[in-house]
Design a protein around this motif. Sequence first.
Motif, PDB file in Angstrom:
ATOM      1  N   ARG A 190      24.029 -15.421  -3.161  1.00  0.00           N
ATOM      2  CA  ARG A 190      24.367 -16.239  -4.329  1.00  0.00           C
ATOM      3  C   ARG A 190      24.450 -17.724  -4.010  1.00  0.00           C
ATOM      4  O   ARG A 190      24.548 -18.536  -4.934  1.00  0.00           O
ATOM      5  N   HIS A 191      24.464 -18.071  -2.729  1.00  0.00           N
ATOM      6  CA  HIS A 191      24.729 -19.468  -2.364  1.00  0.00           C
ATOM      7  C   HIS A 191      23.550 -20.130  -1.678  1.00  0.00           C
ATOM      8  O   HIS A 191      22.865 -19.516  -0.856  1.00  0.00           O
ATOM      9  N   TYR A 192      23.363 -21.390  -2.021  1.00  0.00           N
ATOM     10  CA  TYR A 192      22.384 -22.236  -1.345  1.00  0.00           C
ATOM     11  C   TYR A 192      22.964 -22.675  -0.009  1.00  0.00           C
ATOM     12  O   TYR A 192      23.998 -23.347   0.036  1.00  0.00           O
ATOM     13  N   VAL A 193      22.307 -22.269   1.069  1.00  0.00           N
ATOM     14  CA  VAL A 193      22.685 -22.676   2.419  1.00  0.00           C
ATOM     15  C   VAL A 193      21.401 -23.089   3.139  1.00  0.00           C
ATOM     16  O   VAL A 193      20.554 -22.237   3.429  1.00  0.00           O
ATOM     17  N   PRO A 194      21.199 -24.378   3.414  1.00  0.00           N
ATOM     18  CA  PRO A 194      19.949 -24.817   4.060  1.00  0.00           C
ATOM     19  C   PRO A 194      19.698 -24.100   5.387  1.00  0.00           C
ATOM     20  O   PRO A 194      20.613 -23.867   6.171  1.00  0.00           O
ATOM     21  N   GLY A 195      18.432 -23.725   5.588  1.00  0.00           N
ATOM     22  CA  GLY A 195      18.038 -23.136   6.864  1.00  0.00           C
ATOM     23  C   GLY A 195      18.329 -21.671   7.007  1.00  0.00           C
ATOM     24  O   GLY A 195      18.007 -21.077   8.033  1.00  0.00           O
ATOM     25  N   ARG A 196      18.941 -21.053   5.974  1.00  0.00           N
ATOM     26  CA  ARG A 196      19.265 -19.638   6.091  1.00  0.00           C
ATOM     27  C   ARG A 196      17.999 -18.806   5.972  1.00  0.00           C
ATOM     28  O   ARG A 196      17.206 -19.037   5.065  1.00  0.00           O
ATOM     29  N   PHE A 241      34.013 -21.936  -7.775  1.00  0.00           N
ATOM     30  CA  PHE A 241      34.461 -23.185  -8.389  1.00  0.00           C
ATOM     31  C   PHE A 241      35.943 -23.448  -8.131  1.00  0.00           C
ATOM     32  O   PHE A 241      36.356 -24.572  -7.874  1.00  0.00           O
ATOM     33  N   TYR A 242      36.742 -22.394  -8.183  1.00  0.00           N
ATOM     34  CA  TYR A 242      38.196 -22.572  -8.109  1.00  0.00           C
ATOM     35  C   TYR A 242      38.698 -22.849  -6.699  1.00  0.00           C
ATOM     36  O   TYR A 242      39.828 -23.291  -6.522  1.00  0.00           O
ATOM     37  N   THR A 243      37.893 -22.591  -5.687  1.00  0.00           N
ATOM     38  CA  THR A 243      38.347 -22.777  -4.306  1.00  0.00           C
ATOM     39  C   THR A 243      37.641 -23.921  -3.583  1.00  0.00           C
ATOM     40  O   THR A 243      38.123 -24.370  -2.549  1.00  0.00           O
ATOM     41  N   GLU A 244      36.511 -24.387  -4.095  1.00  0.00           N
ATOM     42  CA  GLU A 244      35.776 -25.469  -3.420  1.00  0.00           C
ATOM     43  C   GLU A 244      35.030 -26.295  -4.461  1.00  0.00           C
ATOM     44  O   GLU A 244      33.810 -26.360  -4.485  1.00  0.00           O
ATOM     45  N   ARG A 245      35.794 -26.951  -5.291  1.00  0.00           N
ATOM     46  CA  ARG A 245      35.210 -27.606  -6.466  1.00  0.00           C
ATOM     47  C   ARG A 245      34.228 -28.714  -6.090  1.00  0.00           C
ATOM     48  O   ARG A 245      33.111 -28.752  -6.596  1.00  0.00           O
ATOM     49  N   TRP A 246      34.631 -29.627  -5.220  1.00  0.00           N
ATOM     50  CA  TRP A 246      33.742 -30.723  -4.842  1.00  0.00           C
ATOM     51  C   TRP A 246      32.515 -30.214  -4.099  1.00  0.00           C
ATOM     52  O   TRP A 246      31.383 -30.620  -4.377  1.00  0.00           O
ATOM     53  N   LEU A 267      28.886 -27.140   2.578  1.00  0.00           N
ATOM     54  CA  LEU A 267      28.524 -25.732   2.641  1.00  0.00           C
ATOM     55  C   LEU A 267      29.647 -24.846   2.101  1.00  0.00           C
ATOM     56  O   LEU A 267      30.821 -25.238   2.107  1.00  0.00           O
ATOM     57  N   PRO A 268      29.299 -23.628   1.661  1.00  0.00           N
ATOM     58  CA  PRO A 268      30.331 -22.681   1.216  1.00  0.00           C
ATOM     59  C   PRO A 268      31.251 -22.318   2.378  1.00  0.00           C
ATOM     60  O   PRO A 268      30.926 -22.570   3.550  1.00  0.00           O
ATOM     61  N   PRO A 269      32.397 -21.699   2.090  1.00  0.00           N
ATOM     62  CA  PRO A 269      33.260 -21.217   3.173  1.00  0.00           C
ATOM     63  C   PRO A 269      32.469 -20.295   4.100  1.00  0.00           C
ATOM     64  O   PRO A 269      31.521 -19.626   3.666  1.00  0.00           O
ATOM     65  N   PRO A 270      32.807 -20.263   5.386  1.00  0.00           N
ATOM     66  CA  PRO A 270      32.043 -19.465   6.356  1.00  0.00           C
ATOM     67  C   PRO A 270      31.812 -18.024   5.931  1.00  0.00           C
ATOM     68  O   PRO A 270      30.735 -17.471   6.161  1.00  0.00           O
ATOM     69  N   ASP A 271      32.813 -17.397   5.302  1.00  0.00           N
ATOM     70  CA  ASP A 271      32.652 -15.992   4.927  1.00  0.00           C
ATOM     71  C   ASP A 271      31.734 -15.790   3.718  1.00  0.00           C
ATOM     72  O   ASP A 271      31.422 -14.651   3.346  1.00  0.00           O
ATOM     73  N   LYS A 272      31.272 -16.905   3.096  1.00  0.00           N
ATOM     74  CA  LYS A 272      30.389 -16.817   1.927  1.00  0.00           C
ATOM     75  C   LYS A 272      28.953 -17.232   2.257  1.00  0.00           C
ATOM     76  O   LYS A 272      28.068 -17.106   1.411  1.00  0.00           O
ATOM     77  N   ARG A 273      28.700 -17.701   3.464  1.00  0.00           N
ATOM     78  CA  ARG A 273      27.405 -18.331   3.747  1.00  0.00           C
ATOM     79  C   ARG A 273      26.256 -17.341   3.866  1.00  0.00           C
ATOM     80  O   ARG A 273      25.093 -17.749   3.797  1.00  0.00           O
ATOM     81  N   ASN A 274      26.551 -16.078   4.038  1.00  0.00           N
ATOM     82  CA  ASN A 274      25.487 -15.080   4.070  1.00  0.00           C
ATOM     83  C   ASN A 274      25.226 -14.458   2.701  1.00  0.00           C
ATOM     84  O   ASN A 274      24.349 -13.603   2.564  1.00  0.00           O
ATOM     85  N   SER A 275      25.989 -14.886   1.709  1.00  0.00           N
ATOM     86  CA  SER A 275      25.813 -14.333   0.370  1.00  0.00           C
ATOM     87  C   SER A 275      24.526 -14.855  -0.249  1.00  0.00           C
ATOM     88  O   SER A 275      24.233 -16.061  -0.192  1.00  0.00           O
TER      89      SER A 275
END
Length: 303
Positions: free
Chosen positions: A297-303, A49-54, A287-295
């Motif tokens: 915890r995050h919704y990333v389409p197509g993962r 939330f604190y780094t990518e609010r929108w 999308l989340p920051p690149p270093d978070k996209r494999n987590s």
Amino acid sequence: MRSQTGLGPDTLTWKYFGDWRGMLQGLWAGSMQNMHPGLGAAVEQHSTFYTERWQRLLRSLYPIGGVVFDGERAAETGARIRKYHNDIEGVDAQGRKYHALDPDTFYWAHATFFMGTILTAEHFVGGLTEADKRQLFDEHVTWYSLYGMSMRPVPESWEAFQEYWEHMCGAVLEDTKAARDVLDLSTLAVPPVISWLPVPVWSVIRRPIQRSAVRMTVGLYDQSVRDLLGYTWTERDEVWFQRVCRLVRAVGRLVPKRRLLHPRARGAYDRVSGRAAPLAETPDRNLPPPDKRNSPRHYVPGR
């Protein structure tokens, strides 16, 4: 009223939940969620939330809306959301353990979605009867069941839910840092829809936007929550609030219905009317920051 797989186009939840006017209670929903001790601690210690609010807000609308609008896939969407929370746990500043999948914590977040739907309908769309609220309550039970969580915390009736809500607002919620951070828009980035706006210009207009957004949020709070956070609410504030609500309703009547719908909701209406409509997913800009996209915890389409 309901389809066998969840909620359908004949429900009031479909009518109100996917409406963009619901964004006007966004600060209310976020702060109400984060006043729950366990949920607030989880946001402070684990959230982006604190780094990518929108980005976090806008991409979350897709799977959350999917539990309402995905038809036969709704339970799958709900299970996916549940899994995002599997390892979100810890100890808060007062030494209390928490876990995002604690049934009471998870249900509280859903309860704010339900009450947010009621507030949107009442204030920004056109109003609800008591029978409408009971129907929305029944629908919210079906909605919540699609997450595959324990149904233990769910009140048995609309009347019991009102008692639950009053108890939560008056005896459980706390004035947390995470809730105050939601209400603090002083460092909020330029919204993606006006990304072309120069930052210095946004820095100037953000101030009156923050004042109005927080004032609107305080208008939506129960009195016990206002007291908890130290807000006053005067007759002048109420007059302002009602005028803004009337304006929102008036403008809404001039906008084509499809324009008022989130893409996930719009696609759902298209599918039930026989149109070809793929499942709407968040665009890459959210999308989340690149270093978070494999987590997980995050919704990333197509993962």
